[in-house]
Design a protein around this motif. Sequence first.
Motif, PDB file in Angstrom:
ATOM      1  N   MET A   1       8.416  -3.622   7.507  1.00 21.62           N
ATOM      2  CA  MET A   1       9.099  -3.439   6.227  1.00 21.62           C
ATOM      3  C   MET A   1       8.671  -2.129   5.606  1.00 21.62           C
ATOM      4  SD  MET A   1       9.032  -5.940   2.895  1.00 21.62           S
ATOM      5  CE  MET A   1       9.857  -5.446   1.382  1.00 21.62           C
ATOM      6  N   GLN A   2       9.650  -1.365   5.124  1.00 24.16           N
ATOM      7  CA  GLN A   2       9.342  -0.121   4.421  1.00 24.16           C
ATOM      8  C   GLN A   2       8.705  -0.443   3.069  1.00 24.16           C
ATOM      9  OE1 GLN A   2       9.740   3.145   5.537  1.00 24.16           O
ATOM     10  NE2 GLN A   2      10.065   2.035   7.451  1.00 24.16           N
ATOM     11  N   PRO A   3       7.804   0.420   2.589  1.00 24.14           N
ATOM     12  CA  PRO A   3       7.214   0.175   1.267  1.00 24.14           C
ATOM     13  C   PRO A   3       8.284   0.131   0.187  1.00 24.14           C
ATOM     14  CG  PRO A   3       6.019   1.902   2.446  1.00 24.14           C
ATOM     15  CD  PRO A   3       7.261   1.625   3.234  1.00 24.14           C
ATOM     16  N   LEU A   4       8.043  -0.717  -0.813  1.00 21.46           N
ATOM     17  CA  LEU A   4       8.918  -0.836  -1.965  1.00 21.46           C
ATOM     18  C   LEU A   4       8.155  -0.439  -3.219  1.00 21.46           C
ATOM     19  CD1 LEU A   4      10.545  -4.352  -1.323  1.00 21.46           C
ATOM     20  CD2 LEU A   4      11.520  -2.106  -0.774  1.00 21.46           C
ATOM     21  N   TRP A   5       8.895   0.036  -4.205  1.00 19.28           N
ATOM     22  CA  TRP A   5       8.304   0.226  -5.527  1.00 19.28           C
ATOM     23  C   TRP A   5       8.513  -1.059  -6.307  1.00 19.28           C
ATOM     24  CZ3 TRP A   5       4.894   3.414  -7.379  1.00 19.28           C
ATOM     25  CH2 TRP A   5       4.735   4.677  -6.792  1.00 19.28           C
ATOM     26  N   ALA A   6       7.408  -1.715  -6.626  1.00 18.96           N
ATOM     27  CA  ALA A   6       7.449  -2.993  -7.325  1.00 18.96           C
ATOM     28  C   ALA A   6       6.894  -2.828  -8.730  1.00 18.96           C
ATOM     29  CB  ALA A   6       6.635  -4.039  -6.570  1.00 18.96           C
ATOM     30  N   LEU A   7       7.580  -3.424  -9.690  1.00 18.06           N
ATOM     31  CA  LEU A   7       7.113  -3.445 -11.072  1.00 18.06           C
ATOM     32  C   LEU A   7       6.514  -4.814 -11.363  1.00 18.06           C
ATOM     33  CD1 LEU A   7       6.960  -2.280 -13.993  1.00 18.06           C
ATOM     34  CD2 LEU A   7       9.239  -3.265 -14.365  1.00 18.06           C
ATOM     35  N   GLY A   8       5.252  -4.835 -11.766  1.00 20.61           N
ATOM     36  CA  GLY A   8       4.611  -6.077 -12.165  1.00 20.61           C
ATOM     37  C   GLY A   8       4.593  -6.207 -13.675  1.00 20.61           C
ATOM     38  N   LEU A   9       4.909  -7.406 -14.164  1.00 21.27           N
ATOM     39  CA  LEU A   9       4.903  -7.699 -15.600  1.00 21.27           C
ATOM     40  C   LEU A   9       3.930  -8.846 -15.840  1.00 21.27           C
ATOM     41  CD1 LEU A   9       8.765  -7.687 -16.259  1.00 21.27           C
ATOM     42  CD2 LEU A   9       7.147  -5.857 -16.818  1.00 21.27           C
ATOM     43  N   MET A  10       2.925  -8.584 -16.670  1.00 27.57           N
ATOM     44  CA  MET A  10       1.879  -9.581 -16.882  1.00 27.57           C
ATOM     45  C   MET A  10       1.569  -9.736 -18.356  1.00 27.57           C
ATOM     46  SD  MET A  10      -0.253 -11.717 -15.618  1.00 27.57           S
ATOM     47  CE  MET A  10      -1.489 -12.709 -16.445  1.00 27.57           C
ATOM     48  N   SER A  11       1.577 -10.970 -18.834  1.00 30.95           N
ATOM     49  CA  SER A  11       1.137 -11.298 -20.184  1.00 30.95           C
ATOM     50  C   SER A  11       0.128 -12.416 -20.075  1.00 30.95           C
ATOM     51  CB  SER A  11       2.320 -11.722 -21.052  1.00 30.95           C
ATOM     52  OG  SER A  11       1.877 -12.114 -22.328  1.00 30.95           O
ATOM     53  N   GLY A  12      -1.117 -12.133 -20.455  1.00 31.49           N
ATOM     54  CA  GLY A  12      -2.197 -13.085 -20.256  1.00 31.49           C
ATOM     55  C   GLY A  12      -2.421 -14.007 -21.436  1.00 31.49           C
ATOM     56  N   THR A  13      -3.453 -14.846 -21.303  1.00 30.11           N
ATOM     57  CA  THR A  13      -3.724 -15.858 -22.315  1.00 30.11           C
ATOM     58  C   THR A  13      -4.381 -15.291 -23.569  1.00 30.11           C
ATOM     59  OG1 THR A  13      -5.791 -16.372 -21.161  1.00 30.11           O
ATOM     60  CG2 THR A  13      -3.874 -17.745 -20.669  1.00 30.11           C
ATOM     61  N   SER A  14      -4.777 -14.014 -23.536  1.00 31.68           N
ATOM     62  CA  SER A  14      -5.306 -13.408 -24.759  1.00 31.68           C
ATOM     63  C   SER A  14      -4.191 -13.095 -25.753  1.00 31.68           C
ATOM     64  CB  SER A  14      -6.093 -12.134 -24.431  1.00 31.68           C
ATOM     65  OG  SER A  14      -5.287 -11.217 -23.727  1.00 31.68           O
ATOM     66  N   GLY A 328       3.238  -7.170  -9.134  1.00 35.29           N
ATOM     67  CA  GLY A 328       4.196  -6.370  -8.379  1.00 35.29           C
ATOM     68  C   GLY A 328       3.920  -6.470  -6.887  1.00 35.29           C
ATOM     69  N   TYR A 329       2.651  -6.360  -6.532  1.00 30.32           N
ATOM     70  CA  TYR A 329       2.226  -6.478  -5.134  1.00 30.32           C
ATOM     71  C   TYR A 329       2.578  -7.862  -4.570  1.00 30.32           C
ATOM     72  CZ  TYR A 329      -1.223  -6.722  -1.269  1.00 30.32           C
ATOM     73  OH  TYR A 329      -1.855  -6.873  -0.064  1.00 30.32           O
ATOM     74  N   LEU A 330       2.301  -8.906  -5.354  1.00 25.36           N
ATOM     75  CA  LEU A 330       2.602 -10.268  -4.896  1.00 25.36           C
ATOM     76  C   LEU A 330       4.097 -10.488  -4.721  1.00 25.36           C
ATOM     77  CD1 LEU A 330       0.098 -12.368  -7.050  1.00 25.36           C
ATOM     78  CD2 LEU A 330      -0.098 -11.788  -4.626  1.00 25.36           C
ATOM     79  N   ALA A 331       4.906  -9.835  -5.553  1.00 18.33           N
ATOM     80  CA  ALA A 331       6.359  -9.971  -5.417  1.00 18.33           C
ATOM     81  C   ALA A 331       6.822  -9.501  -4.037  1.00 18.33           C
ATOM     82  CB  ALA A 331       7.066  -9.177  -6.512  1.00 18.33           C
ATOM     83  N   VAL A 332       6.249  -8.407  -3.565  1.00 17.73           N
ATOM     84  CA  VAL A 332       6.617  -7.898  -2.238  1.00 17.73           C
ATOM     85  C   VAL A 332       6.110  -8.845  -1.152  1.00 17.73           C
ATOM     86  CG1 VAL A 332       6.455  -5.936  -0.653  1.00 17.73           C
ATOM     87  CG2 VAL A 332       6.655  -5.528  -3.120  1.00 17.73           C
ATOM     88  N   ARG A 333       4.940  -9.416  -1.348  1.00 16.80           N
ATOM     89  CA  ARG A 333       4.443 -10.401  -0.379  1.00 16.80           C
ATOM     90  C   ARG A 333       5.388 -11.606  -0.290  1.00 16.80           C
ATOM     91  NH1 ARG A 333      -0.638  -9.667   1.702  1.00 16.80           N
ATOM     92  NH2 ARG A 333      -0.915 -11.881   2.209  1.00 16.80           N
ATOM     93  N   VAL A 334       5.926 -12.024  -1.425  1.00 10.77           N
ATOM     94  CA  VAL A 334       6.873 -13.148  -1.409  1.00 10.77           C
ATOM     95  C   VAL A 334       8.111 -12.781  -0.604  1.00 10.77           C
ATOM     96  CG1 VAL A 334       8.387 -14.581  -2.828  1.00 10.77           C
ATOM     97  CG2 VAL A 334       6.027 -14.154  -3.555  1.00 10.77           C
ATOM     98  N   LEU A 335       8.609 -11.557  -0.783  1.00 14.08           N
ATOM     99  CA  LEU A 335       9.779 -11.122  -0.010  1.00 14.08           C
ATOM    100  C   LEU A 335       9.493 -11.148   1.484  1.00 14.08           C
ATOM    101  CD1 LEU A 335      11.200  -8.104  -2.059  1.00 14.08           C
ATOM    102  CD2 LEU A 335      11.923 -10.503  -2.111  1.00 14.08           C
ATOM    103  N   ARG A 336       8.249 -10.883   1.852  1.00  7.94           N
ATOM    104  CA  ARG A 336       7.869 -10.869   3.275  1.00  7.94           C
ATOM    105  C   ARG A 336       7.358 -12.218   3.760  1.00  7.94           C
ATOM    106  NH1 ARG A 336       4.276  -6.139   5.458  1.00  7.94           N
ATOM    107  NH2 ARG A 336       4.943  -7.264   7.317  1.00  7.94           N
ATOM    108  N   ASN A 337       7.336 -13.222   2.863  1.00 11.29           N
ATOM    109  CA  ASN A 337       6.831 -14.549   3.197  1.00 11.29           C
ATOM    110  C   ASN A 337       5.367 -14.509   3.623  1.00 11.29           C
ATOM    111  OD1 ASN A 337       7.282 -17.341   3.282  1.00 11.29           O
ATOM    112  ND2 ASN A 337       7.590 -17.307   5.509  1.00 11.29           N
ATOM    113  N   LEU A 338       4.587 -13.671   2.954  1.00 11.44           N
ATOM    114  CA  LEU A 338       3.150 -13.587   3.187  1.00 11.44           C
ATOM    115  C   LEU A 338       2.429 -14.426   2.138  1.00 11.44           C
ATOM    116  CD1 LEU A 338       2.823  -9.729   3.810  1.00 11.44           C
ATOM    117  CD2 LEU A 338       2.668 -11.553   5.526  1.00 11.44           C
ATOM    118  N   PRO A 339       1.231 -14.940   2.449  1.00 12.05           N
ATOM    119  CA  PRO A 339       0.515 -15.776   1.484  1.00 12.05           C
ATOM    120  C   PRO A 339       0.177 -15.016   0.195  1.00 12.05           C
ATOM    121  CG  PRO A 339      -0.464 -15.978   3.665  1.00 12.05           C
ATOM    122  CD  PRO A 339       0.512 -14.843   3.741  1.00 12.05           C
TER     123      PRO A 339
END
Length: 363
Positions: A1-14, A328-339
């Motif tokens: 798989m070619q690298p993708l530009w992934a945007l991660g959006l995170m809002s924590g419990t703080s 963002g990184y995990l989103a690409v892992r999901v697309l590749r069906n990686l843990p």
Amino acid sequence: MQPLWALGLMSGTSLDGIDAAMVETDGEQIFSFGESRFRPYQEDERTVLRRALGAMPGAPGLTEVAALVEVCHSVAAEGFAADIVGFHGQTLSHDPAAFHTFQIGDGGTLSDAIACPVVWDFRVADVLSGGEGAPLVPVFHFAAAKYAGLSGSVAILNIGGVANVTWLDTNALSADAAGALLAFDTGPGNALINDFTQTRCGRSFDDGGTLAGCGTPDSALVSRLLEHSYFERPPAKSLDRDDFAFVLEHLSAASDADGAATLTALTAASIAASVRHMPCPPDRWLICGGGRHNATLMQMISQHTNAAVDPVEVIGLDGDMLEAQAFGYLAVRVLRNLPTSLPSTTGARLPVCGGRVSGLTAD
């Protein structure tokens, strides 16, 4: 798989706001990091979110909360040229012992709003597989450590509302190699401190740890609290934001400064106590998340661990954006069906690829 530009959006419990950050990755290797942005929650928005904390799906009023989360995240995502978006949502309740975790915010709605595919609902699959559903960032931490060229054993500590640590062996060949990773929530992070300063001083956090720095911790209380069964429990383990809210009741007679100092000392001491569960004491601690801006907390962690304690910026990473980059990184892992999680990081019976995908042509 070619690298993708992934945007991660995170809002924590703080509940401080939304981190948005770009990462270029194929889901295994990190190639580069891109732009980032912080979109703070306004006080009225934070009030709505605070009222919803602890809610279960189907509770009254959640339509307003979901709409708020989705609109705020769509604003945070404006202007980024991403191939895929990883959307964490806002955690309202988390009880893995009851096979429950709830992050509000619909990825399909967000995908329509920003015209980009969205991966979301990362935690539920892990919980349903017997895992804690948290922390989910360790596989990203492993990739980030490789990107930074680290060696030896390292603890990457994220101090958000709850504090979580990833112990990793940088000499391992992959994140799922035996002994490569161990991860768990260490205990309270910023949430108790934030709630205390909000109630006492009308401030949403202890800026720089200045209030705590003027006080004296109640060491006897901290020692008693460290006898709580959670700290003895071996990993995998995770916390809800408010699992230690009862501590605030013990500080009703404390001054503002002493109360803040005691809560800060509890966070630092519980972080140091986490070493008992690690394969070996880490060679160094690298700190990310909002807690690293608290100079009093950083000093206390160093004193309690008797080890090198540095913000992740010393190795070229962005401690404010690391968790957003992770999703963002995990989103690409999901697309590749990686843990996205492993037995050593959440306690799931098997490696889990968690997350739902919205907005792809195949939907």
